[in-house]
Design a protein around this motif. Sequence first.
Motif, PDB file in Angstrom:
ATOM      1  N   THR A  66     -39.513 -29.616-125.820  1.00  0.00           N
ATOM      2  CA  THR A  66     -39.382 -31.073-126.717  1.00  0.00           C
ATOM      3  C   THR A  66     -41.013 -30.781-127.404  1.00  0.00           C
ATOM      4  OG1 THR A  66     -40.679 -32.046-125.069  1.00  0.00           O
ATOM      5  CG2 THR A  66     -38.305 -32.519-124.849  1.00  0.00           C
ATOM      6  N   LEU A  90     -29.417 -36.842-135.132  1.00  0.00           N
ATOM      7  CA  LEU A  90     -30.163 -38.077-135.046  1.00  0.00           C
ATOM      8  C   LEU A  90     -30.366 -38.863-136.294  1.00  0.00           C
ATOM      9  CD1 LEU A  90     -32.586 -36.886-136.356  1.00  0.00           C
ATOM     10  CD2 LEU A  90     -33.344 -36.105-134.150  1.00  0.00           C
ATOM     11  N   SER A 121     -35.281 -41.771-132.060  1.00  0.00           N
ATOM     12  CA  SER A 121     -33.753 -41.322-131.660  1.00  0.00           C
ATOM     13  C   SER A 121     -33.260 -41.729-130.464  1.00  0.00           C
ATOM     14  CB  SER A 121     -33.926 -39.748-131.721  1.00  0.00           C
ATOM     15  OG  SER A 121     -34.747 -39.331-130.635  1.00  0.00           O
ATOM     16  N   ALA A 122     -33.907 -42.767-129.769  1.00  0.00           N
ATOM     17  CA  ALA A 122     -33.522 -42.927-128.338  1.00  0.00           C
ATOM     18  C   ALA A 122     -32.542 -43.844-128.544  1.00  0.00           C
ATOM     19  CB  ALA A 122     -34.667 -43.424-127.455  1.00  0.00           C
ATOM     20  N   THR A 181     -27.149 -40.664-129.121  1.00  0.00           N
ATOM     21  CA  THR A 181     -27.739 -39.601-129.891  1.00  0.00           C
ATOM     22  C   THR A 181     -28.848 -38.561-129.075  1.00  0.00           C
ATOM     23  OG1 THR A 181     -27.923 -40.690-131.959  1.00  0.00           O
ATOM     24  CG2 THR A 181     -29.707 -39.457-131.821  1.00  0.00           C
ATOM     25  N   ARG A 182     -29.316 -39.237-127.811  1.00  0.00           N
ATOM     26  CA  ARG A 182     -30.087 -38.363-127.001  1.00  0.00           C
ATOM     27  C   ARG A 182     -29.379 -37.337-126.425  1.00  0.00           C
ATOM     28  NH1 ARG A 182     -35.641 -40.106-126.036  1.00  0.00           N
ATOM     29  NH2 ARG A 182     -36.558 -40.103-128.204  1.00  0.00           N
ATOM     30  N   ARG A 183     -28.185 -37.728-126.082  1.00  0.00           N
ATOM     31  CA  ARG A 183     -27.097 -36.879-125.410  1.00  0.00           C
ATOM     32  C   ARG A 183     -26.768 -35.942-126.757  1.00  0.00           C
ATOM     33  NH1 ARG A 183     -24.815 -37.485-120.573  1.00  0.00           N
ATOM     34  NH2 ARG A 183     -25.571 -39.256-119.608  1.00  0.00           N
TER      35      ARG A 183
END
Length: 326
Positions: free
Chosen positions: A52, A100, A289-290, A294-296
């Motif tokens: 990240t 995202l 983006s959380a 979307t995080r997946r």
Amino acid sequence: MKPGILVARAIFPDVLRKLSEHFEVESNQQDDIFSQEQLIAHLRGKQGALITMSAHINEHVLAAVPGLRMVANMAVGYDNIDIAACNRFQVLASNTPDVLNETTADFGWALMMATARRITEAEHWLRAGKWTKWRYDSFIGPDLHGSTLGIIGMGRIGQAIARRATGFNMQVLYHNRSRLAPELELAANHAQFVSKEQLLRESDHVILVLPYSAATHHTIAAAELALMKPTATLTNVARGGIVDDQALIQALRNKTIAAAGLDVFENEPALHPDFLGLTNVVLTPHIASASEKTRRAMANCAADNLIAGLSGQRPPNLLTSYPVRA
Ligand code: GLV
Ligand code: GLV
């Protein structure tokens, strides 16, 4: 033997299981942010890494881990990776674009609306038991509907933000490195291409959605803030460093602009302490983006890039040149 990889921050267990089918995985599930030297130590002997933006892949790191063949960033922005250095060291790099866009656009709106309508400030006041002190002018702020929205950075996320302005009957101005094709302007709520200066002078709400680079460093500094309306808001869902935080603090203090909404900061996760003393700023910890979905999608996208790159295929979201050494 399977190639070794490092997963540098905690990630969804099912994504780790997928990676384990292809790789020997060392995973930082306790989620410490590695120092540069810790990152190097954990990368030793690994062929790939899922990282990240808290992991900085630069000349120093690349020189120290000659076995590394690929880094997959779990983010669309990749200012944490020195792409030129990766090309010199023949290390592949990838990002997670597109998945995202809509979620980040939703959040940009949420933050802009919270900033204009002073939602977090009002909630703190309510929680502090002050409701009996209500007045006719408590928490009044500028309207969103019918106002002028200025978008700086009109890529895919900027265009998704512009499309949402239709329902608010807003006029959309934008500034970008290059002008969009007419059909894209039309789809982006008839967005009008203007200079940065005109955008800053005329917009009621300015939102930043451009990538960070040396060229975009301090796109918004004291001179730019001075052009804005005293009733205007500024929202940053892009990257720290695009705004000069010190100049913004000064502008918020002096009421050069009305308020700011910030999801990103110059030295995050550290925050300029003066932000905490201001009431006309909404602060969130880089969460645009959380959403669950979307995080997946981002984690799977980064994993799929890494699996492709380390099995001799071209990663779908490659940022570096290709092919590289065998
Ligand atoms: C966020 O993704 C971070 O690693 O800081
Ligand atoms: C988040 O900031 C990203 O670049 O994906």
